[in-house]
Design an enzyme around this catalytic site. Sequence first.
Site, PDB file in Angstrom:
ATOM      1  N   GLU A   1     -34.352 -24.598   6.822  1.00  0.00           N
ATOM      2  CA  GLU A   1     -33.564 -24.533   8.055  1.00  0.00           C
ATOM      3  C   GLU A   1     -32.576 -23.376   7.897  1.00  0.00           C
ATOM      4  O   GLU A   1     -31.376 -23.572   7.745  1.00  0.00           O
ATOM      5  CB  GLU A   1     -32.821 -25.859   8.255  1.00  0.00           C
ATOM      6  CG  GLU A   1     -32.060 -25.964   9.541  1.00  0.00           C
ATOM      7  CD  GLU A   1     -31.059 -27.120   9.513  1.00  0.00           C
ATOM      8  OE1 GLU A   1     -30.315 -27.241  10.482  1.00  0.00           O
ATOM      9  OE2 GLU A   1     -31.017 -27.866   8.523  1.00  0.00           O
TER      10      GLU A   1
ATOM     11  N   GLU B   1     -29.648 -14.742   9.538  1.00  0.00           N
ATOM     12  CA  GLU B   1     -29.013 -15.448   8.420  1.00  0.00           C
ATOM     13  C   GLU B   1     -29.890 -15.359   7.175  1.00  0.00           C
ATOM     14  O   GLU B   1     -29.810 -16.181   6.269  1.00  0.00           O
ATOM     15  CB  GLU B   1     -28.700 -16.897   8.800  1.00  0.00           C
ATOM     16  CG  GLU B   1     -27.586 -16.983   9.846  1.00  0.00           C
ATOM     17  CD  GLU B   1     -27.173 -18.399  10.204  1.00  0.00           C
ATOM     18  OE1 GLU B   1     -27.578 -19.348   9.490  1.00  0.00           O
ATOM     19  OE2 GLU B   1     -26.433 -18.570  11.202  1.00  0.00           O
TER      20      GLU B   1
END
Length: 556
Positions: A356, A365
Amino acid sequence: MDSEIALKQEISWASHLSLQACLLPSPRRSSCGNYARCVNQILQGLNNMQLWLRVPLEKSELMDDDTGDENCDRLSGGRELDTWEWWNSFRLLCEHHNQLSVAVDILSSLPSANSLGRWFGEPVKAAIIHTDSFLTNSRGYPCLSKRHQKLMAGLFNHSVQILISGKLIHNISLENSESLPANHNDNHVEGIARHPLKSYLDYIGYLYQRMDPLPEQERFEFGYRDFLQSPLQPLMDNLEAQTYETFEKDTVKYSQYQRAVYKALLDRVPDEKASTTTTVLMVVGAGRGPLVRASLQAAEETGRKLKVYAVEKNPNAVVTLHSLIKLEGWENIVTIVSSDMRFWDAPEKADILVSELLGSFGDNELSPECLDGAQRFLKPDGISIPSSYTSFIQPVTASKLYNDVKSHKDVAHFETAYVVKLHSVARLAPSKPVFTFTHPDHSTNQSNQRYKKLKFEMPSDTGSVMVHGFAGYFDATLYKDVHLGIEPTMATPNMFSWFAIFFPLRTPVCVRPGSPLEVHFWRCCGSTKVWYEWCVTSPSASPIHNPNGRSYWVGL
């Protein structure tokens, strides 16, 4: 000169009275240099008061005898009257001053939906609706057309003040007014004269009361509307407990992950081997355990046996993870690994790798870098969840966001991408895909550097637009037909873990009708950081933003 002195005196008096705003007369077409200069001088000395420039909502073809002003034709793009051009010229002359806003006059005929849509990215503070814009219903009361009602709903949603202007056109007698329908909510008090325009105001109030209440998710996100936030740096920084707690409340996201693991387990282990085969599943970036829980629930639903490794680099999250495993009695199923996934030596290879690591722009990210590092302990035929993700951008008018960035008075803030709950924006063209990453990546030439050139065509009936920057989104395929994303046309409903990302432009770009907008985006990788660069090359060239990641980067 007399008119300049009079205007300055009027605004000085309004400021003395501590008024919230002062309404300025509409400019006379686009040639408004003297007027704008005078207003700009006033703006330099204003304290808190706003100036609202009155502009009619109009966009139509000009007839040959409508104007003898050749300059007007040239400035408004040919034989077309577009009052957005008046506003745009005025605010450019005043350098996008954050105390200059707009009050739109709503007339009986409206421009196209695309043309109206531009205004929702502008600082519209008030809408003045004229009585001759109202129709008459079967009982003789004023009402609005469906298109006007839709516009009203949009204005309500953006907290725009509504004013009624004009003469009483609907001849409603006092006897009739005393038997107004309930939805008109008349507050006539004996002895107090009823305002002649009260029935129009009552109808606007009825439209407002008829609006659906904000859904729970919108109420939760309300305080974040148009608020610029720096994106997370999950590799460089350890997230705080409150951040984990917020994300863990997003039940929709975890139910999608559970569905993906469910389908992957069914494909991986046939029914006849369900009782004898143990699937090795690794959760990389386990946080405080929500993906571990989702994976074990999927295993229970499918009747498959699991062995789980929960890999997490944040030592504080690992403490919570240990407590969860003990509380749930998962000690024999789950092994906790306190390590960075990129440097961990796994004791065995995984059948399924669950992560995730997605950001608002998909890869921002550093999901590609993390999963490239973790791929070495996935079996050659192993499954990655997610299996792919794509970033998207679209040009937007976002006057408030632009002014918020401009208020910092430096280049660095214009070269930074922001996470933001977009609200007061106009989406000018459908979004387009930018970068795609697939996992596992078995290609021999692995590189996470990317470059994309995109061309956006604005709808022909929109008119000219001002591009303040680009909204970014992502869409991820978790497994087969299970997806997760925030791209507006296919966004996962009721999911709040991600807001959009906003890439600003140092100088907004005005795009005329028929002119394409050409944009370039780069994803660049260095030894210690990853960064984006972006620019516009058409209809006019902008500087390349953020060269060498000088202002904004994500640390490895």
